[in-house]
Enzyme design. Structure first.
Site, mmCIF file in Angstrom:
data_model
loop_
_atom_site.group_PDB
_atom_site.id
_atom_site.type_symbol
_atom_site.label_atom_id
_atom_site.label_comp_id
_atom_site.label_asym_id
_atom_site.label_seq_id
_atom_site.Cartn_x
_atom_site.Cartn_y
_atom_site.Cartn_z
ATOM 1 N N HIS A 167 -0.563 -5.909 1.960
ATOM 2 C CA HIS A 167 -1.521 -5.334 1.070
ATOM 3 C C HIS A 167 -1.016 -4.135 0.234
ATOM 4 O O HIS A 167 -1.814 -3.552 -0.692
ATOM 5 C CB HIS A 167 -2.437 -4.580 1.961
ATOM 6 C CG HIS A 167 -2.165 -3.467 2.873
ATOM 7 N ND1 HIS A 167 -1.459 -3.733 4.098
ATOM 8 C CD2 HIS A 167 -1.904 -2.035 2.643
ATOM 9 C CE1 HIS A 167 -1.146 -2.367 4.618
ATOM 10 N NE2 HIS A 167 -1.274 -1.549 3.482
ATOM 11 N N ASP A 195 -0.243 -10.038 6.698
ATOM 12 C CA ASP A 195 0.157 -9.041 6.007
ATOM 13 C C ASP A 195 1.539 -8.358 5.919
ATOM 14 O O ASP A 195 1.983 -7.771 6.489
ATOM 15 C CB ASP A 195 -0.823 -7.521 6.636
ATOM 16 C CG ASP A 195 -0.659 -6.271 5.871
ATOM 17 O OD1 ASP A 195 -0.501 -6.337 4.675
ATOM 18 O OD2 ASP A 195 -1.432 -5.478 6.230
ATOM 19 N N GLY A 198 0.224 5.939 3.460
ATOM 20 C CA GLY A 198 1.334 5.772 2.705
ATOM 21 C C GLY A 198 2.495 5.255 3.941
ATOM 22 O O GLY A 198 3.655 4.808 3.597
ATOM 23 N N SER A 223 0.315 -2.279 9.443
ATOM 24 C CA SER A 223 -0.702 -2.937 8.460
ATOM 25 C C SER A 223 -1.613 -1.977 8.262
ATOM 26 O O SER A 223 -1.788 -1.470 7.125
ATOM 27 C CB SER A 223 -1.182 -4.081 9.121
ATOM 28 O OG SER A 223 -2.113 -4.537 8.506
ATOM 29 N N SER A 245 2.025 2.366 5.458
ATOM 30 C CA SER A 245 1.964 1.209 5.349
ATOM 31 C C SER A 245 3.181 0.567 5.011
ATOM 32 O O SER A 245 3.782 0.917 4.187
ATOM 33 C CB SER A 245 0.977 0.699 4.106
ATOM 34 O OG SER A 245 -0.367 0.678 4.444
#
Length: 451
Positions: free
Chosen positions: A206, A236, A317, A334, A319
């Site tokens: 993502h 993801d 941030g 995720s 991720s």
């Protein structure tokens, strides 16, 4: 005038000596406080071997007679079983059995029924092996009508589907270890991987679609690479190809803050109850436990399945940042709910699935496998050798180092002590000279008064 000049010289010498004392003290203090931790100080847990024992028994007995395995608070594996014969077999293997009502087949049937229902953003579910239930969670964005509809569906499936409301909102954590930035926001680098021809960053899908450019600075002057493949929603994960084609020095290390990192030696699937660590560019190094596997999350952008569920906190941030334990790569961040003040639930894309799908392998430290051969996930050119999870410096290069950083380098304990000693000698000498000058001046004054 002569006396005034002398006073100025003495004052300057005294200030230089005091400054030297302060600088030397800083050098010694910083050097001692910054000593890099040894392997025992790295994030570490011994749950992986225990979890493998339990998982092996589950595979052998099958999902009709078992309902998952986990690591207990004492670090020992536990296997949920549905009959006395399975319990006896587990006990003979030296593992603790727990007799439950529903098999994994029944629990998975419940999750399939939930997945086939109309999608409700802000909901998530996973099997809780320890309670032998399916737990459905709804965040604050889920309307009362949608929650009531899901509750009716859960009751229709059976009394083993538990409904829970949660604080916060289930969102992706866009905006890790090291930060990478694009026009879409900020993410964290996960793990370095290779296909044998080029090196890549494995991060969250993502974070950005294929073609996204990533930079190491907010001025877009230092390009890290470009996203070449991305899978989100559904899964993801994504691959960012390094602009230079190579990951560079310390490619087998994930950053955990303070200029240090943890060496990665392989990849595996986690086990429920396992203590794990997550690193991210927003909230740094955090720890917690795995609370569920094969979790489903309905983000606003779409549904993602097959995730690792944990109680480790994360914030925007983080991720794409790495999830690991004992130097073993487990997942990339995720999304989830909450933050690192109030806590929350965070979900991770399993690394093993991403590696299989993408056809890449981790860049890892050379390590012997349990059978004595090389690790199957380690490229033959893997640099150095390390025990799982051993601490290592994060390479940043020599360019741009400031005078302060050189003076406070961890190797400067000896020079710092020399600076302290020299400053003390200078300070004592200054005091002695001043006292001698004062005595001479007093004698001259005394002689003038008394002839």
């Amino acid at each position: 005038m002569r006396h005034a000049r002398r006073r100025m010289v003495r004052r300057a010498a005294r200030m230089a000596a005091v400054g030297g004392l302060l600088l030397g003290g800083v050098m010694v203090t910083r050097a001692v406080a910054s000593e890099p931790p040894g392997p025992a100080a790295a994030p570490h847990t011994l749950a992986q071997p225990a979890g493998e024992r339990g998982a092996g028994l589950v595979r052998r007995l099958g999902t009709a007679r078992t309902a998952g395995s986990w690591v207990g608070a004492d670090g020992r594996p536990v296997v949920a079983v549905t009959d006395g014969g399975a319990a006896a077999e587990v006990r003979r293997a030296g593992v603790e059995p727990k007799l439950v009502t529903r098999s994994m087949d029944e629990l998975k049937s419940a999750t399939r029924a939930l997945r086939s229902a109309p999608r409700v953003s802000g909901t998530a579910w996973a099997v809780d092996y320890r309670t032998n239930e399916v737990v459905v969670r709804g965040d604050r964005t889920v309307s009362a009508a949608d929650w009531s509809r899901l509750t009716r569906l859960a009751h229709g499936i059976g009394g083993f589907v538990r409904m829970e409301r949660t604080n916060g909102t289930f969102t992706t954590r866009l905006n890790g270890a090291q930060p990478i930035l694009s026009a879409g926001g900020r993410c964290s680098a996960g793990f370095n991987v290779t296909d044998g021809r080029a090196d890549f960053i494995l991060t969250a899908g993502h974070c950005g679609p294929s073609g996204s450019l990533w930079f190491a600075d907010n001025r877009a002057e230092r390009q890290v690479g470009q996203t070449v493949t991305s899978d989100f929603p559904g899964a993801d994960f994504s691959l960012v190809r390094y602009a230079s084609g190579r990951a560079g020095e310390a490619a087998d290390v994930v950053a955990i803050g303070g200029g240090t990192g943890v060496r990665i030696t392989g990849a595996a699937d986690p086990v429920v109850g396992q203590r794990v660590f997550r690193s991210g560019s927003t909230s740094g190094l955090r720890e917690g436990k795995v609370t569920g596997l094969d979790a489903t999350v309905n983000y606003p952008e779409g549904t993602v399945t097959g995730l690792i569920q944990t109680d480790v906190c994360a914030e925007p941030g983080d991720s794409g940042g790495p999830l690991f334990s004992e130097g073993i790569a487990l997942g990339v961040t995720s999304g989830g709910s909450g933050d690192c003040v109030s806590g929350g639930t965070t979900f991770f894309q399993p690394v093993t699935k991403a590696l299989r799908t993408l056809g890449v392998r981790l860049i890892v430290s050379a390590q012997a496998a349990p059978g004595g051969g090389p690790s199957p996930t380690a490229p033959s050119s893997a640099p150095g050798a390390a025990s799982p999870g051993s601490a290592a410096p994060v390479g940043t290069g020599a360019e741009g180092t400031t005078l302060l950083s050189r003076l406070t380098d961890t190797r400067n304990t000896g020079p710092g002590l020399l600076v302290v000693a020299g400053s003390l000698i200078a300070l004592v000498a200054t005091r002695y000279l001043r006292a001698e000058q004062d005595r001479r001046a007093f004698r001259r004054h005394y002689s003038a008064m008394w002839g």
